[in-house]
Scaffold this motif. Structure first.
Motif, mmCIF file in Angstrom:
data_model
loop_
_atom_site.group_PDB
_atom_site.id
_atom_site.type_symbol
_atom_site.label_atom_id
_atom_site.label_comp_id
_atom_site.label_asym_id
_atom_site.label_seq_id
_atom_site.Cartn_x
_atom_site.Cartn_y
_atom_site.Cartn_z
ATOM 1 N N GLN A 280 7.299 -11.361 -16.811
ATOM 2 C CA GLN A 280 8.086 -10.173 -16.482
ATOM 3 C C GLN A 280 7.513 -8.930 -17.156
ATOM 4 O OE1 GLN A 280 11.839 -10.344 -18.424
ATOM 5 N NE2 GLN A 280 12.726 -8.606 -17.329
ATOM 6 N N GLU A 281 7.119 -9.057 -18.431
ATOM 7 C CA GLU A 281 6.636 -7.899 -19.177
ATOM 8 C C GLU A 281 5.359 -7.318 -18.559
ATOM 9 O OE1 GLU A 281 8.713 -10.700 -22.090
ATOM 10 O OE2 GLU A 281 7.311 -10.860 -20.403
ATOM 11 N N LEU A 282 4.500 -8.187 -18.030
ATOM 12 C CA LEU A 282 3.272 -7.710 -17.398
ATOM 13 C C LEU A 282 3.578 -6.990 -16.095
ATOM 14 C CD1 LEU A 282 0.887 -10.744 -18.011
ATOM 15 C CD2 LEU A 282 0.855 -8.536 -19.167
ATOM 16 N N ILE A 283 4.480 -7.551 -15.305
ATOM 17 C CA ILE A 283 4.836 -6.912 -14.033
ATOM 18 C C ILE A 283 5.494 -5.563 -14.285
ATOM 19 C CG2 ILE A 283 6.100 -7.190 -11.863
ATOM 20 C CD1 ILE A 283 5.922 -10.253 -12.357
ATOM 21 N N GLU A 284 6.293 -5.465 -15.361
ATOM 22 C CA GLU A 284 6.905 -4.179 -15.707
ATOM 23 C C GLU A 284 5.843 -3.126 -16.041
ATOM 24 O OE1 GLU A 284 9.744 -2.832 -15.561
ATOM 25 O OE2 GLU A 284 11.300 -4.371 -15.597
ATOM 26 N N GLU A 285 4.724 -3.535 -16.619
ATOM 27 C CA GLU A 285 3.641 -2.590 -16.868
ATOM 28 C C GLU A 285 3.139 -1.991 -15.556
ATOM 29 O OE1 GLU A 285 2.272 -1.317 -19.639
ATOM 30 O OE2 GLU A 285 3.789 -2.374 -20.828
ATOM 31 N N ASN A 286 2.981 -2.837 -14.552
ATOM 32 C CA ASN A 286 2.547 -2.341 -13.251
ATOM 33 C C ASN A 286 3.632 -1.494 -12.587
ATOM 34 O OD1 ASN A 286 -0.100 -3.125 -13.038
ATOM 35 N ND2 ASN A 286 0.317 -4.986 -11.874
ATOM 36 N N LYS A 287 4.885 -1.861 -12.788
ATOM 37 C CA LYS A 287 5.950 -1.054 -12.207
ATOM 38 C C LYS A 287 5.904 0.361 -12.778
ATOM 39 C CE LYS A 287 10.893 -0.542 -11.472
ATOM 40 N NZ LYS A 287 12.268 -1.026 -11.726
ATOM 41 N N TRP A 288 5.721 0.491 -14.072
ATOM 42 C CA TRP A 288 5.646 1.823 -14.667
ATOM 43 C C TRP A 288 4.518 2.642 -14.045
ATOM 44 C CZ3 TRP A 288 7.339 6.011 -16.472
ATOM 45 C CH2 TRP A 288 6.495 6.948 -17.058
ATOM 46 N N ARG A 289 3.372 2.017 -13.823
ATOM 47 C CA ARG A 289 2.246 2.725 -13.215
ATOM 48 C C ARG A 289 2.599 3.208 -11.808
ATOM 49 N NH1 ARG A 289 -3.227 0.949 -15.106
ATOM 50 N NH2 ARG A 289 -2.971 0.294 -17.275
ATOM 51 N N ALA A 290 3.331 2.375 -11.057
ATOM 52 C CA ALA A 290 3.771 2.775 -9.714
ATOM 53 C C ALA A 290 4.760 3.932 -9.796
ATOM 54 C CB ALA A 290 4.393 1.590 -8.993
ATOM 55 N N VAL A 291 5.683 3.870 -10.759
ATOM 56 C CA VAL A 291 6.653 4.945 -10.973
ATOM 57 C C VAL A 291 5.935 6.258 -11.287
ATOM 58 C CG1 VAL A 291 8.374 5.802 -12.625
ATOM 59 C CG2 VAL A 291 8.577 3.486 -11.694
ATOM 60 N N ARG A 292 4.963 6.200 -12.138
ATOM 61 C CA ARG A 292 4.283 7.411 -12.619
ATOM 62 C C ARG A 292 3.335 7.998 -11.578
ATOM 63 N NH1 ARG A 292 2.133 11.407 -13.485
ATOM 64 N NH2 ARG A 292 1.149 12.227 -15.396
ATOM 65 N N TYR A 293 2.517 7.152 -10.968
ATOM 66 C CA TYR A 293 1.419 7.672 -10.158
ATOM 67 C C TYR A 293 1.513 7.338 -8.670
ATOM 68 C CZ TYR A 293 -0.721 8.280 -14.758
ATOM 69 O OH TYR A 293 -0.973 8.653 -16.061
ATOM 70 N N GLY A 294 2.403 6.425 -8.271
ATOM 71 C CA GLY A 294 2.460 6.024 -6.870
ATOM 72 C C GLY A 294 1.148 5.413 -6.414
ATOM 73 N N ILE A 295 0.743 5.746 -5.178
ATOM 74 C CA ILE A 295 -0.486 5.153 -4.638
ATOM 75 C C ILE A 295 -1.741 5.829 -5.182
ATOM 76 C CG2 ILE A 295 0.619 4.340 -2.523
ATOM 77 C CD1 ILE A 295 -0.654 6.722 -1.070
ATOM 78 N N ALA A 296 -1.570 6.917 -5.942
ATOM 79 C CA ALA A 296 -2.742 7.596 -6.515
ATOM 80 C C ALA A 296 -3.228 6.927 -7.795
ATOM 81 C CB ALA A 296 -2.413 9.059 -6.794
ATOM 82 N N GLY A 297 -2.467 5.977 -8.319
ATOM 83 C CA GLY A 297 -2.804 5.373 -9.604
ATOM 84 C C GLY A 297 -3.533 4.051 -9.488
ATOM 85 N N LYS A 298 -3.522 3.334 -10.590
ATOM 86 C CA LYS A 298 -4.140 2.016 -10.674
ATOM 87 C C LYS A 298 -3.107 1.019 -11.187
ATOM 88 C CE LYS A 298 -8.779 3.777 -11.727
ATOM 89 N NZ LYS A 298 -9.915 3.738 -12.695
ATOM 90 N N LEU A 299 -3.179 -0.204 -10.686
ATOM 91 C CA LEU A 299 -2.392 -1.306 -11.211
ATOM 92 C C LEU A 299 -3.334 -2.286 -11.900
ATOM 93 C CD1 LEU A 299 0.086 -2.046 -8.256
ATOM 94 C CD2 LEU A 299 0.413 -0.537 -10.229
ATOM 95 N N ILE A 300 -2.753 -3.126 -12.719
ATOM 96 C CA ILE A 300 -3.553 -4.140 -13.399
ATOM 97 C C ILE A 300 -3.661 -5.364 -12.494
ATOM 98 C CG2 ILE A 300 -3.783 -5.589 -15.443
ATOM 99 C CD1 ILE A 300 -1.805 -3.585 -16.811
#
Length: 375
Positions: A280-300
């Motif tokens: 869960q903690e790892l997926i939450e890291e990716n969720k934050w990236r989606a919240v912050r940058y949307g499709i312009a960002g990077k996910l792990i």
């Protein structure tokens, strides 16, 4: 019965819920108007039982029936948006689809009268009153509760990808928030939200719910507001992570993508090839990236243990679901996902309109227009 027959045997139906803003045509402010919208039975007659008030009087929720495929879902969603738009216009209102309103203040909005809403406000106080946000919920039919739990566990990995595609809330209280999904961060203030943990079985999940009920934390499982959950009363898995998409085409595309992801995970499950589950903690890291940058960002990419652009990962996701999309006949709808990757999400468009005009009213005007496309 083959795996494919099992996929289509009355399963993987769709139910889609959209939450809309009621906006004054002159001021572009949110208006506490849902009671007037539905009074006298006119609204219920036009929209039958598929429209509901929400906690704030400036919010109206619509929900399709049980749809056998994405085409039926699209038809119902278009009918609901069109009927709601017509009703609102009769009262000088407009309908907007987006995760937050660009500048209206929650403190000026009225709470809908009703025991359920009074209970939530009494329990959560200003956390509830300030929760003036709008989302998309997609139900995918899964008959077996153990299978539903397994799929809910596995789909968690893809939720940040889906959120990034739906982002539509870059403003809050008359300010650019710096986030593509401000809605997600506001909703985090509620208890029992976010990416859920993994449950070994549906029985483990039910015991968790029973404990919360027994100890007075909740009165039923509907007050568990995770980003995905086995629905407590329907034979569905409900994905709740999305911002409210502005365009009808985007809602349809996201519903088709969610159905296709669930279908592909089911095919793997039936072949004893379950998708790898991450913490869960790892997926939450990716969720934050989606919240912050949307499709312009990077996910792990946790398998590779490296950052990868969202656009590339979504391209991989579309390849991953190709088999199930062909079974569901939703390849055409998924082409809209590729278009979102090219032109941007609603959040990107809102930010562009604001950068060009420096007027939040112009953002609302554009949202009103975009919300009516495809009807």
């Amino acid at each position: 019965m083959t795996v494919v027959e099992g996929l289509l045997d009355g399963q993987f139906t769709l139910g889609v819920e959209e939450e809309f803003q009621i906006v004054d045509a002159e001021t572009r402010e949110l208006r506490s108007y849902v009671s007037q919208l539905l009074e006298g039975g006119q609204g219920h007659k036009l929209l039958r039982e598929r429209v509901r008030p929400e906690m704030h009087q400036s919010v109206v929720e619509t929900g399709t029936g049980i749809c056998r495929d994405i085409r039926q879902a699209r038809d119902e969603l278009a009918e609901l948006r069109s009927s709601l738009r017509a009703l609102a216009r009769k009262g000088g209102m407009r309908i907007v689809a987006a995760g937050t309103h660009p500048f209206s203040d929650w403190k000026t909005q009225e709470i809908t009268d009703g025991e359920r809403y009074r209970g939530i406000v009494e329990d959560l106080q200003d956390v509830a009153r300030a929760n003036l946000i709008f989302g998309l919920h997609v139900h995918v039919g899964v008959k077996d509760r153990e299978v539903a739990m397994a799929l809910a566990n596995q789909v968690r990995y893809f939720l940040p990808h889906i959120l990034a595609l739906s982002t539509s809330s870059p403003f809050w209280l008359g300010r650019p928030s710096g986030l593509k999904s401000t809605r997600s961060e506001i909703f985090k203030r509620f208890p029992r939200t976010g990416i859920p943990g993994r449950f070994e079985s549906y029985g483990h999940f039910q015991r968790f719910v029973d404990l919360l009920v027994k100890t007075g934390c909740i009165d039923n499982a509907k007050k568990i507001w995770w980003d995905v959950r086995p629905h407590p009363f329907f034979d569905t898995v409900e994905v709740r992570i999305c911002d409210m998409p502005t365009r009808l085409d985007d809602t349809v595309a996201l519903a088709a993508l969610i159905q296709a992801v669930m279908g592909k995970l089911y095919l793997l499950y039936r072949r004893n090839l379950g998708f790898r589950e991450y913490r869960q903690e790892l997926i939450e890291e990716n969720k934050w990236r989606a919240v912050r940058y949307g499709i312009a960002g990077k996910l792990i990419d946790f398998g590779k243990q490296e950052q990868v652009p969202v656009r590339y990962l979504v391209g991989e996701l579309l390849e991953f679901v190709q088999e199930s999309a062909e079974i569901f006949g939703s390849q055409g709808e998924l082409e809209r996902i590729r278009a979102i990757l090219e032109v941007g999400t609603s959040a990107d468009r809102q930010l562009a309109v604001y950068a060009r005009t420096r007027r939040f009213e112009a953002v609302v005007d554009d949202l009103i227009e975009q919300s009516s496309l495809g009807l």
